[in-house]
Design a protein around this motif. Structure first.
Motif, PDB file in Angstrom:
ATOM      1  N   PHE A  39      -9.289 -14.482  -3.029  1.00  0.00           N
ATOM      2  CA  PHE A  39     -10.094 -13.450  -3.002  1.00  0.00           C
ATOM      3  C   PHE A  39      -9.325 -12.421  -1.969  1.00  0.00           C
ATOM      4  N   GLY A  40      -8.507 -12.621  -1.224  1.00  0.00           N
ATOM      5  CA  GLY A  40      -7.736 -11.582  -0.425  1.00  0.00           C
ATOM      6  C   GLY A  40      -6.551 -12.465   0.075  1.00  0.00           C
ATOM      7  N   LEU A  41      -5.587 -11.609   0.704  1.00  0.00           N
ATOM      8  CA  LEU A  41      -5.534 -10.133   0.932  1.00  0.00           C
ATOM      9  C   LEU A  41      -5.205  -9.470  -0.579  1.00  0.00           C
ATOM     10  N   ASN A  42      -5.657  -8.534  -1.167  1.00  0.00           N
ATOM     11  CA  ASN A  42      -5.313  -7.891  -2.371  1.00  0.00           C
ATOM     12  C   ASN A  42      -5.069  -6.638  -2.207  1.00  0.00           C
ATOM     13  N   THR A  43      -4.471  -5.762  -3.031  1.00  0.00           N
ATOM     14  CA  THR A  43      -3.762  -4.557  -3.121  1.00  0.00           C
ATOM     15  C   THR A  43      -4.947  -3.551  -2.872  1.00  0.00           C
ATOM     16  N   ASP A  44      -6.042  -3.664  -3.708  1.00  0.00           N
ATOM     17  CA  ASP A  44      -6.917  -2.775  -3.843  1.00  0.00           C
ATOM     18  C   ASP A  44      -8.076  -2.705  -2.386  1.00  0.00           C
ATOM     19  N   ASP A 100      -8.137   0.407  -0.014  1.00  0.00           N
ATOM     20  CA  ASP A 100      -9.415   0.922   0.368  1.00  0.00           C
ATOM     21  C   ASP A 100      -9.774   0.993   1.954  1.00  0.00           C
ATOM     22  N   ASN A 101      -9.199  -0.159   2.442  1.00  0.00           N
ATOM     23  CA  ASN A 101      -9.452  -0.232   3.973  1.00  0.00           C
ATOM     24  C   ASN A 101      -8.381   0.322   4.886  1.00  0.00           C
ATOM     25  N   ASP A 102      -7.373   0.897   4.397  1.00  0.00           N
ATOM     26  CA  ASP A 102      -6.200   1.355   5.063  1.00  0.00           C
ATOM     27  C   ASP A 102      -5.599   0.481   6.021  1.00  0.00           C
ATOM     28  N   ALA A 134      -4.256  -8.481   9.851  1.00  0.00           N
ATOM     29  CA  ALA A 134      -4.585  -7.111   9.786  1.00  0.00           C
ATOM     30  C   ALA A 134      -6.020  -6.846   9.504  1.00  0.00           C
ATOM     31  N   LEU A 135      -6.742  -7.881   9.139  1.00  0.00           N
ATOM     32  CA  LEU A 135      -8.429  -7.835   8.788  1.00  0.00           C
ATOM     33  C   LEU A 135      -9.022  -7.622  10.095  1.00  0.00           C
ATOM     34  N   ILE A 136      -8.247  -8.148  11.268  1.00  0.00           N
ATOM     35  CA  ILE A 136      -8.902  -8.127  12.736  1.00  0.00           C
ATOM     36  C   ILE A 136      -9.584  -6.522  12.819  1.00  0.00           C
TER      37      ILE A 136
END
Length: 383
Positions: free
Chosen positions: A243-248, A252-254, A298-300
């Motif tokens: 479920f992640g990380l995926n391109t969209d 979408d979240n830069d 990077a999700l942090i």
């Protein structure tokens, strides 16, 4: 502060800047609810425009040095608690003993604990009214911390850090077997780096687990039919969802793209001389995304988006009606237990007012008087 001899004025300016920086780091930690690791801090620094992506290595070293350096007042430039510890190097061991000084204090403490436990008594498993059994598998430890506020504690989660070791894989297989043995459908939810290996790893999880499952099946000694055993330990029908990380989500979240595809060897997958350069999954990744990647850390920089990400995927596997039924059953059980404990406390209070509770011989004498009426029949009871 620069190189060479540092003036007193420059030192004061630097320490003043560090005070503002520490305040920003503390606010970030409080906002996240946990201390990120060094690599995750680099993404937070980059997102705050403090550094650029080319400064990550230097920033990681600076973080380590700043935690060992002191200001003019003898305080660390950056408190150690701001950066998460490496659990693999964590010291373990504890001196466990009761803090109460007297027996009466100890008994009273136990009674208070019994009251609290009764109010929290939830005997029904979270999975009693569920049909699926999601297992979270992440690439980085900070992802688990990011996701946890949006997850129920009963959902198992662990950090693979690339190709998981044998013991970690064995734990996953055992969770899969437990779920099937309890009429639940297991599903592995994977979230990791967006790079050739990270994209591939979700496809390789099944083959990664298969040999471990075969070993565990061979070692199990519980009596069951061969067909049933194979069904429990088979990885072929196991649902695996990346479920992640995926391109969209990245766009979408830069999130930050990092140029290059450097591997643990220090070489770049985009280099034709790299031994894995011509592998199909590498060539496919290069054709779709080019020589760049996004690390899961990077999700942090997007904690709310991270929690929404895990919420959206869990909503597909957690039955909301089942959660309500589970809560209702446990609330009723907790209420009953609390009432029973209150009755017991009333009895203990009476014994205490009579001076019996903390006097062994008086309590024994009272028990002898009331034994026929108050104690159950059977073998001698140690009052």
């Amino acid at each position: 502060m620069g190189s060479g001899r540092v003036s007193l004025q420059r030192r004061k300016e630097y320490e003043s800047e560090m005070a503002f920086f520490r305040a920003w780091m503390q606010q970030t930690v409080e906002s996240l609810g946990f201390s990120p690791g060094s690599r995750s801090w680099c993404y937070l620094f980059e997102d705050a425009h403090i550094i650029t992506k080319g400064d990550f290595t230097k920033a990681t070293k600076w973080l380590a040095d700043a935690r060992k350096s002191f200001d003019s007042d003898g305080k660390p430039l950056i408190p150690r608690r701001f950066v998460a510890k490496d659990d693999a190097r964590q010291m373990t061991g504890a001196d466990v003993y009761d803090k109460e000084k007297t027996a009466r204090d100890y008994i009273n403490s136990e009674i208070r604990d019994m009251q609290a436990r009764a109010r929290q008594w939830w005997p029904a498993s979270f999975w009693k009214y569920q049909h699926s059994y999601p297992i979270l598998w992440t690439e980085k430890a900070d992802l688990v911390k990011l996701f946890e506020p949006a997850m129920h504690p009963a959902i198992k989660r662990f950090t693979g850090k690339g190709w998981a070791d044998i013991n970690s894989r064995a734990n996953v297989v055992q969770e899969v077997v437990w779920a099937r043995d309890n009429n639940l459908e297991p599903v592995i939810l994977y979230c990791g780096d967006h790079d050739p290996a990270g994209v591939q790893i979700s496809d390789m999880i099944r083959s990664n687990l298969r040999p471990i499952a075969e070993v565990l099946l061979a070692e199990q000694d519980i009596p069951m039919s061969y067909e049933f055993s194979r069904a429990l330990y088979s990885m072929e029908g196991l649902e695996i969802v990346r479920f992640g990380l995926n391109t969209d989500f990245i766009e979408d979240n830069d999130l930050l793209w990092i140029d290059g595809l450097e591997t643990s060897s220090g070489r770049d997958l985009n280099d034709p001389g790299h031994p894995d350069h011509n592998k199909p999954h590498v060539q496919q990744y290069l054709a779709e995304h080019g020589p760049r990647k996004v690390e899961a850390n990077a999700l942090i920089t997007r904690p709310e988006a991270a929690q929404q990400l895990i919420t959206d995927v869990l909503d597909q596997y957690i039955d909301a009606d089942g959660v309500e039924r589970w809560e209702a059953e446990n609330r009723e059980a907790s209420k009953e237990a609390t009432e029973k404990v209150e009755h017991l406390i009333k009895m203990l209070t009476f014994l205490d007012t009579q001076g019996w509770l903390y006097s062994g011989h008086k309590l024994e004498a009272a028990a002898e008087i009331h034994r026929a009426k108050t104690l159950p029949s059977g073998p001698e009871i140690d009052v």
